[in-house]
Scaffold this motif. Sequence first.
Motif, PDB file in Angstrom:
ATOM      1  N   ALA A  10      84.407  37.591  42.939  1.00  0.00           N
ATOM      2  CA  ALA A  10      83.492  37.492  44.083  1.00  0.00           C
ATOM      3  C   ALA A  10      84.022  36.537  45.161  1.00  0.00           C
ATOM      4  N   ALA A  11      85.236  36.020  44.973  1.00  0.00           N
ATOM      5  CA  ALA A  11      85.785  35.026  45.905  1.00  0.00           C
ATOM      6  C   ALA A  11      86.258  35.674  47.210  1.00  0.00           C
ATOM      7  N   GLN A  17      92.526  29.120  48.040  1.00  0.00           N
ATOM      8  CA  GLN A  17      92.691  27.667  47.898  1.00  0.00           C
ATOM      9  C   GLN A  17      91.360  26.944  48.139  1.00  0.00           C
ATOM     10  N   ARG A  18      90.650  27.383  49.187  1.00  0.00           N
ATOM     11  CA  ARG A  18      89.355  26.766  49.489  1.00  0.00           C
ATOM     12  C   ARG A  18      88.353  27.035  48.359  1.00  0.00           C
ATOM     13  N   TRP A  22      86.181  24.045  45.752  1.00  0.00           N
ATOM     14  CA  TRP A  22      84.784  23.815  45.298  1.00  0.00           C
ATOM     15  C   TRP A  22      84.684  23.994  43.786  1.00  0.00           C
ATOM     16  N   PHE A  23      85.451  24.977  43.263  1.00  0.00           N
ATOM     17  CA  PHE A  23      85.407  25.209  41.814  1.00  0.00           C
ATOM     18  C   PHE A  23      85.830  23.947  41.054  1.00  0.00           C
ATOM     19  N   HIS A  53      99.541  32.335  40.779  1.00  0.00           N
ATOM     20  CA  HIS A  53      99.264  31.363  41.844  1.00  0.00           C
ATOM     21  C   HIS A  53      97.929  30.661  41.609  1.00  0.00           C
ATOM     22  N   VAL A  54      96.917  31.439  41.234  1.00  0.00           N
ATOM     23  CA  VAL A  54      95.581  30.869  40.994  1.00  0.00           C
ATOM     24  C   VAL A  54      95.640  29.833  39.866  1.00  0.00           C
ATOM     25  N   ALA A  55      96.377  30.169  38.816  1.00  0.00           N
ATOM     26  CA  ALA A  55      96.443  29.286  37.637  1.00  0.00           C
ATOM     27  C   ALA A  55      96.965  27.898  38.006  1.00  0.00           C
ATOM     28  N   ARG A  56      97.825  27.839  39.025  1.00  0.00           N
ATOM     29  CA  ARG A  56      98.394  26.545  39.431  1.00  0.00           C
ATOM     30  C   ARG A  56      97.384  25.685  40.189  1.00  0.00           C
TER      31      ARG A  56
END
Length: 219
Positions: A10-11, A17-18, A22-23, A53-56
Amino acid sequence: MNLIAPSLLAADFSNLQREMEWFNRSEADWLHLDVMDGVFVPNISFGFPVLQHVARLTDKPLDVHLMIVEPQKFVSEVRDLGAAIMNVHQEACVHLHRTVQQIHEAGMKAAVTLNPSTPISTLEDIICDVDVVMLMTVNPGFGAQKFIEHSLDKVRRLREMIIRTGSKALIEVDGGVNRTTAPLLAKAGVDVYVAGSALFGKPDPAEEVRQLKKLIDNV
Ligand code: DX5
Ligand code: ZN
């Protein structure tokens, strides 16, 4: 246990990155990542190059929900993300016991997910070997769908099975979780709440997590 797992589906994908900012500062516990292949479910989301990329961008546990056929082919890819939980569908695994073993051998927790029409009795002979059972509370493939009410009874029956068998599995739910359904699910015996549209896109998603947690903690 009351854990919240925001679903990245849902992002705003143009500004991950933004979203991860918040997460990371929220009370959220796990990051839920929905991989879809357009075969097991009628939609395609994102794959491993994006997830690398997200995992980092976070140190919180990753819960990788594979809505794909033959998920056992991707155990090492999920492990290489540093995922804590590899989440496969019962309906997608012919040799589910072997797949659960392979996930454990790779050092991850094994979550097994059931579609709304799949009975919990299909897990009777594996319930003591899995770390998490996730019940789809909508049909998988899309966010922001309506919660299936029958799921509440399914959660209650799963809780009974877990107690009866002495299993240590956590109960996770995915789909249609919001401020209305979360307290009902808490009462039925859920441990982990995946939430997408109830959090992302809101003016203050971290505050939404806090409110959701407060609601389920008060049950
Ligand atoms: C649906 C996905 C869910 C989805 C939930 O197939 O598995 O994780 O993001 O979305 P909401 O919370 O909006 O129902
Ligand atoms: Zn999911």
